[in-house]
Write a protein that holds these residues in place. Structure first.
Motif, PDB file in Angstrom:
ATOM      1  N   ARG A  20       0.834  -1.209   0.000  1.00  0.00           N
ATOM      2  CA  ARG A  20       0.000   0.000   0.000  1.00  0.00           C
ATOM      3  C   ARG A  20       0.871   1.262   0.000  1.00  0.00           C
ATOM      4  O   ARG A  20       0.609   2.215  -0.734  1.00  0.00           O
ATOM      5  N   ARG A  21       1.936   1.260   0.815  1.00  0.00           N
ATOM      6  CA  ARG A  21       2.843   2.418   0.847  1.00  0.00           C
ATOM      7  C   ARG A  21       3.561   2.589  -0.487  1.00  0.00           C
ATOM      8  O   ARG A  21       3.707   3.704  -0.985  1.00  0.00           O
ATOM      9  N   GLU A  23       2.525   1.696  -3.469  1.00  0.00           N
ATOM     10  CA  GLU A  23       1.572   2.209  -4.456  1.00  0.00           C
ATOM     11  C   GLU A  23       1.348   3.704  -4.269  1.00  0.00           C
ATOM     12  O   GLU A  23       1.270   4.458  -5.237  1.00  0.00           O
ATOM     13  N   TYR A  24       1.256   4.141  -3.012  1.00  0.00           N
ATOM     14  CA  TYR A  24       1.086   5.563  -2.700  1.00  0.00           C
ATOM     15  C   TYR A  24       2.284   6.363  -3.220  1.00  0.00           C
ATOM     16  O   TYR A  24       2.118   7.396  -3.863  1.00  0.00           O
ATOM     17  N   LEU A  25       3.484   5.863  -2.985  1.00  0.00           N
ATOM     18  CA  LEU A  25       4.680   6.564  -3.456  1.00  0.00           C
ATOM     19  C   LEU A  25       4.783   6.527  -4.979  1.00  0.00           C
ATOM     20  O   LEU A  25       5.220   7.503  -5.589  1.00  0.00           O
ATOM     21  N   ALA A  26       4.372   5.456  -5.599  1.00  0.00           N
ATOM     22  CA  ALA A  26       4.459   5.320  -7.053  1.00  0.00           C
ATOM     23  C   ALA A  26       3.537   6.292  -7.779  1.00  0.00           C
ATOM     24  O   ALA A  26       3.756   6.593  -8.955  1.00  0.00           O
ATOM     25  N   GLN A  27       2.542   6.809  -7.110  1.00  0.00           N
ATOM     26  CA  GLN A  27       1.616   7.754  -7.726  1.00  0.00           C
ATOM     27  C   GLN A  27       2.194   9.163  -7.824  1.00  0.00           C
ATOM     28  O   GLN A  27       1.574  10.043  -8.417  1.00  0.00           O
ATOM     29  N   SER A  28       3.379   9.377  -7.288  1.00  0.00           N
ATOM     30  CA  SER A  28       4.020  10.694  -7.344  1.00  0.00           C
ATOM     31  C   SER A  28       4.295  11.076  -8.788  1.00  0.00           C
ATOM     32  O   SER A  28       4.732  10.250  -9.589  1.00  0.00           O
ATOM     33  N   SER A  29       4.050  12.338  -9.091  1.00  0.00           N
ATOM     34  CA  SER A  29       4.245  12.790 -10.469  1.00  0.00           C
ATOM     35  C   SER A  29       5.679  13.241 -10.751  1.00  0.00           C
ATOM     36  O   SER A  29       6.110  13.259 -11.895  1.00  0.00           O
ATOM     37  N   ASP A  30       6.426  13.605  -9.707  1.00  0.00           N
ATOM     38  CA  ASP A  30       7.814  14.011  -9.880  1.00  0.00           C
ATOM     39  C   ASP A  30       8.583  13.754  -8.587  1.00  0.00           C
ATOM     40  O   ASP A  30       8.018  13.333  -7.584  1.00  0.00           O
ATOM     41  N   ILE A  31       9.881  14.018  -8.634  1.00  0.00           N
ATOM     42  CA  ILE A  31      10.753  13.720  -7.497  1.00  0.00           C
ATOM     43  C   ILE A  31      10.403  14.563  -6.272  1.00  0.00           C
ATOM     44  O   ILE A  31      10.494  14.094  -5.135  1.00  0.00           O
ATOM     45  N   VAL A  32       9.961  15.795  -6.493  1.00  0.00           N
ATOM     46  CA  VAL A  32       9.604  16.676  -5.375  1.00  0.00           C
ATOM     47  C   VAL A  32       8.396  16.108  -4.630  1.00  0.00           C
ATOM     48  O   VAL A  32       8.401  16.020  -3.391  1.00  0.00           O
ATOM     49  N   GLN A  33       7.401  15.702  -5.365  1.00  0.00           N
ATOM     50  CA  GLN A  33       6.216  15.118  -4.735  1.00  0.00           C
ATOM     51  C   GLN A  33       6.561  13.792  -4.047  1.00  0.00           C
ATOM     52  O   GLN A  33       6.054  13.498  -2.960  1.00  0.00           O
ATOM     53  N   THR A  47       1.270   5.695   8.199  1.00  0.00           N
ATOM     54  CA  THR A  47      -0.173   5.439   8.074  1.00  0.00           C
ATOM     55  C   THR A  47      -0.719   6.386   7.009  1.00  0.00           C
ATOM     56  O   THR A  47      -0.371   7.550   6.957  1.00  0.00           O
ATOM     57  N   LEU A  48      -1.560   5.871   6.169  1.00  0.00           N
ATOM     58  CA  LEU A  48      -2.151   6.674   5.093  1.00  0.00           C
ATOM     59  C   LEU A  48      -3.581   6.996   5.403  1.00  0.00           C
ATOM     60  O   LEU A  48      -4.302   6.287   5.983  1.00  0.00           O
TER      61      LEU A  48
END
Length: 48
Positions: A20-21, A23-33, A47-48
């Motif tokens: 789950r974590r 997948e949450y990180l993989a949704q980032s659009s760029d390195i800053v996000q 915790t999300l």
């Protein structure tokens, strides 16, 4: 037997939480996000 079952259940929950974590990180659009999300996870105790 109970200890074995409890251990398997614990591993299953840990794997699901890690997935789950990730997948949450993989949704980032760029390195800053991505860095903001990582910091957020570290401060909020993963915790999300």
């Amino acid at each position: 037997m109970f200890a074995y079952l409890l251990e398997k259940l614990s591993v299953w929950f840990e794997t699901a939480e890690r997935r789950r974590r990730e997948e949450y990180l993989a949704q980032s659009s760029d390195i800053v996000q991505l860095e903001k999300r990582i910091r957020s996870l570290e401060t909020n105790g993963y915790t999300l």
